[in-house]
Write an enzyme that holds these catalytic residues in place. Structure first.
Site, PDB file in Angstrom:
ATOM      1  N   ARG A 189       0.841  -1.206   0.000  1.00 19.32           N
ATOM      2  CA  ARG A 189       0.000   0.000   0.000  1.00 19.32           C
ATOM      3  C   ARG A 189       0.877   1.258   0.000  1.00 19.32           C
ATOM      4  O   ARG A 189       0.431   2.321  -0.420  1.00 19.32           O
ATOM      5  CB  ARG A 189      -0.910  -0.007   1.216  1.00 19.32           C
ATOM      6  CG  ARG A 189      -1.867  -1.185   1.260  1.00 19.32           C
ATOM      7  CD  ARG A 189      -2.547  -1.307   2.625  1.00 19.32           C
ATOM      8  NE  ARG A 189      -3.376  -0.157   2.908  1.00 19.32           N
ATOM      9  CZ  ARG A 189      -3.939   0.064   4.103  1.00 19.32           C
ATOM     10  NH1 ARG A 189      -3.727  -0.771   5.111  1.00 19.32           N
ATOM     11  NH2 ARG A 189      -4.694   1.131   4.285  1.00 19.32           N
ATOM     12  N   HIS A 221      -1.121   7.009   7.233  1.00 17.80           N
ATOM     13  CA  HIS A 221      -1.770   7.085   8.539  1.00 17.80           C
ATOM     14  C   HIS A 221      -0.810   7.824   9.464  1.00 17.80           C
ATOM     15  O   HIS A 221       0.248   7.283   9.809  1.00 17.80           O
ATOM     16  CB  HIS A 221      -2.051   5.701   9.090  1.00 17.80           C
ATOM     17  CG  HIS A 221      -2.777   4.778   8.133  1.00 17.80           C
ATOM     18  ND1 HIS A 221      -2.153   4.109   7.097  1.00 17.80           N
ATOM     19  CD2 HIS A 221      -4.093   4.433   8.060  1.00 17.80           C
ATOM     20  CE1 HIS A 221      -3.047   3.364   6.433  1.00 17.80           C
ATOM     21  NE2 HIS A 221      -4.227   3.549   7.001  1.00 17.80           N
ATOM     22  N   HIS A 233      -5.364  -3.435  13.166  1.00 16.75           N
ATOM     23  CA  HIS A 233      -6.737  -3.937  13.209  1.00 16.75           C
ATOM     24  C   HIS A 233      -6.911  -4.917  14.374  1.00 16.75           C
ATOM     25  O   HIS A 233      -8.013  -5.049  14.918  1.00 16.75           O
ATOM     26  CB  HIS A 233      -7.088  -4.641  11.901  1.00 16.75           C
ATOM     27  CG  HIS A 233      -7.182  -3.721  10.727  1.00 16.75           C
ATOM     28  ND1 HIS A 233      -6.078  -3.355   9.988  1.00 16.75           N
ATOM     29  CD2 HIS A 233      -8.244  -3.081  10.167  1.00 16.75           C
ATOM     30  CE1 HIS A 233      -6.461  -2.523   9.024  1.00 16.75           C
ATOM     31  NE2 HIS A 233      -7.761  -2.349   9.112  1.00 16.75           N
ATOM     32  N   ASP A 306      -8.628   6.871  11.863  1.00 18.19           N
ATOM     33  CA  ASP A 306      -8.832   5.582  11.226  1.00 18.19           C
ATOM     34  C   ASP A 306     -10.062   4.955  11.878  1.00 18.19           C
ATOM     35  O   ASP A 306     -10.616   5.490  12.854  1.00 18.19           O
ATOM     36  CB  ASP A 306      -7.580   4.715  11.398  1.00 18.19           C
ATOM     37  CG  ASP A 306      -7.442   3.652  10.315  1.00 18.19           C
ATOM     38  OD1 ASP A 306      -8.432   3.375   9.605  1.00 18.19           O
ATOM     39  OD2 ASP A 306      -6.344   3.079  10.176  1.00 18.19           O
TER      40      ASP A 306
END
Length: 560
Positions: A189, A221, A233, A306
């Site tokens: 990413r 981020h 996560h 986020d």
């Protein structure tokens, strides 16, 4: 339910009652709308979340379970949301016309101020809007291409197609500098492990989205998620960079995004002790959000969290405290709280108790409304119809960009480019039953074998002149063992990493190795052209392969 134009006229009328008391210079559209809002309306603007359903007015039991109402339109209206985020798993993203109709329906339901409708369209491994929308290969592939103009074009085409479907805010680009090959959540990413390259491509893609397509970009981020082996996560990453390392490695892409005028910056749920020793994740850290991002970097746009459903932000504080603490830290926009009714009540209660002031809420709402005004969302919503999504011109741009990204890393056997008349077997990791193995085989005119049974692969390899093995070792499985077995057949074996380029470190004995950083169809077509000698490989490694190849390595050869 009031229509969009009636709702906006009502808000304008409310604002008109107080604008006479304001200085003339202050009576902007944002001021007029803000002056006419109640506190619950203001708090609603702070929240962006998902709704279940492929159209605005069809009931879903998930909406009833989470929000106490049935339809997406009712969720928007009851909670006076500032934004909605789309996912395939919420049935928001099926095809362009369905997405456009959903956007139109949700905007008609929004009370007072149009929604910021958003999705994570980074491309590559984080792609939300499906084909026939134009697909690009993602951040690290663009890093291999080394071309800021291609990053701009990617943002411009993607933004135009999002806007055509009614999506006005893209959660992209990823501005993290991926210096940790074991990073489980960023990886491809990221544009690069090089801060300068990551900064240049971040700024270019921001401009592509915003200047080229009138869609808000979001650099993420902050303060930088590129050096972790923990997925936020599921756990709470700790970044051990010193403040000097942060300035040198992590900060440049965010500085570049700010200089490019980025509409939003997304916070990371990570702990960086050198920036804040409290142990709070950056999303909840006033020293990081207000002190560093607002103060040192001078950022004046919208700061968004986020997802608040992620484990990393929920470990230290309860769900009722996280939204309040994020606002106290300096955040503006609250993304996907796990319990929206609780989150909104918590913010309202914090204002009632004096822990937050209404003036503090106004600061964030003003930034959100300013972003909306910038993107044309303080005027009546104009329905969209998905025109132009997946157009021939856009597809040509995507193919041209991707053709510059394939990286040839090792060709010790002199196997490439493949000579004419060879029978080719394509096998290995496959994104779906009709995914990248089949796509590459079709482009090569070879045979596809979708199986993880070693005996079947070895038998087929012995009957072909060359085998192309696609790997994605993030999924482990039998891939390493299968590569080792193929190397014993005596037949030429060509390995292509279709996600992280680091796979080669786990594949001793491989003599021909390429990286595409992506398993999309457009990447497989570009790979086929390189393998067949139609185009030369042009990509250069945007990261180092530890112990084997440095940043910037890449082979090429002449073609007819």
């Amino acid at each position: 339910m009031r229509t969009r134009s009636v709702a906006l006229l009502a808000v304008a009328a409310l604002g008109g009652a107080v604008t006479a008391a304001l200085p003339a210079a202050a009576a902007s559209p944002v001021d007029r709308v803000l002056a006419g809002m109640t506190l619950p309306q203001k708090v609603g603007q702070l929240f962006t979340t998902y709704v279940y359903g492929s159209d605005a007015n069809t009931p879903s039991p998930e909406n009833r379970r989470l929000y106490g109402v049935d339809t997406p339109a009712e969720v928007v209206a009851r909670y006076q949301l500032g934004g909605v985020i789309y996912f395939a798993w919420t049935n928001s993203l099926q095809n362009p016309r369905q997405i456009a109709a959903l956007s139109n329906g949700l905007q008609a339901a929004a009370p007072g101020v149009p929604l910021s409708i958003s999705t994570d369209q980074e491309h590559g491994v984080v792609t939300r809007m499906p084909a026939p929308a134009t697909q690009f290969p993602g951040g690290m592939a663009l890093g291999a291409g080394r071309n800021p103009a291609d990053a701009y074009r990617t943002g411009q085409v993607t933004g135009a197609e999002l806007r055509a479907a009614g999506i006005t805010q893209a959660w992209a680009p990823d501005a993290d500098v991926n210096v940790n090959p074991a990073n489980p959540v960023i990886g491809v990413r990221s544009f690069s492990s090089d801060p300068s390259l990551a900064a240049a491509l971040t700024a270019s893609q921001v401009l592509g989205f915003e200047t080229g397509a009138n869609v808000s970009a979001a650099a993420k981020h902050f303060p930088g998620h590129g050096d972790t082996a923990t997925d936020s996560h599921t756990g709470l990453p700790v970044i051990t960079h010193s403040r000097a390392e942060w300035q040198r490695v992590d900060a440049p892409p965010f500085r570049a995004a700010i200089a490019a005028g980025v509409d939003a910056i997304m916070s990371a749920h990570i702990v960086v002790p050198a920036l804040d020793p409290s142990g709070d994740p950056a999303t909840l850290s006033k020293p990081i959000i207000t002190g560093l991002l607002r103060g040192e970097l001078g950022y004046r746009g919208v700061i968004v969290t986020d997802s608040l459903e992620m484990a990393a932000v929920r470990q230290k504080y309860g769900d009722e405290r996280v939204p309040v603490l994020a606002l106290k830290a300096g955040v503006d926009q609250l993304l996907m709280p796990p319990d929206l009714p609780l989150a909104q009540r918590s913010v309202l209660d914090a204002v009632a108790s004096g822990e937050l002031t209404e003036a503090r809420i106004d600061e964030s709402v003003r930034r959100i409304l300013t972003l909306k005004q910038k993107r044309g969302l303080l005027t009546p919503w104009q329905p969209v119809d998905a025109t132009g999504i997946g157009s021939a011109g856009h597809l040509r741009v995507a193919q041209a960009v991707t053709d510059r990204t394939v990286t040839a890393i090792r060709n010790d056997a002199g196997l490439l480019p493949l000579g004419p008349g060879k029978s080719v077997l394509v096998t290995g990791w496959n994104s779906s039953a009709t995914g990248n193995v089949a796509a590459l085989a079709g482009a090569l005119g070879g045979d596809a074998l979708v199986t993880d049974q070693p005996d079947d692969v070895l038998a087929a390899a012995r009957t072909h002149d060359v085998t192309v093995m696609l790997t994605n070792l993030d999924t482990a499985g039998r891939q390493k063992a299968l590569v080792a077995a193929l190397l014993t057949t005596g037949k030429p074996i060509l390995v292509v990493a279709v996600r992280n380029p680091y796979d080669l470190t786990q594949l001793p004995g491989v003599r021909t190795y390429l990286a595409t950083y992506s398993y999309t169809g457009v990447s497989m077509r570009s790979l086929a052209k390189v393998l067949l000698g139609i185009t030369p490989p042009r990509g250069k490694l945007p990261v180092a392969i530890p112990g084997l190849y440095p940043y910037g390595h890449g082979l090429t050869w002449s073609t007819p």
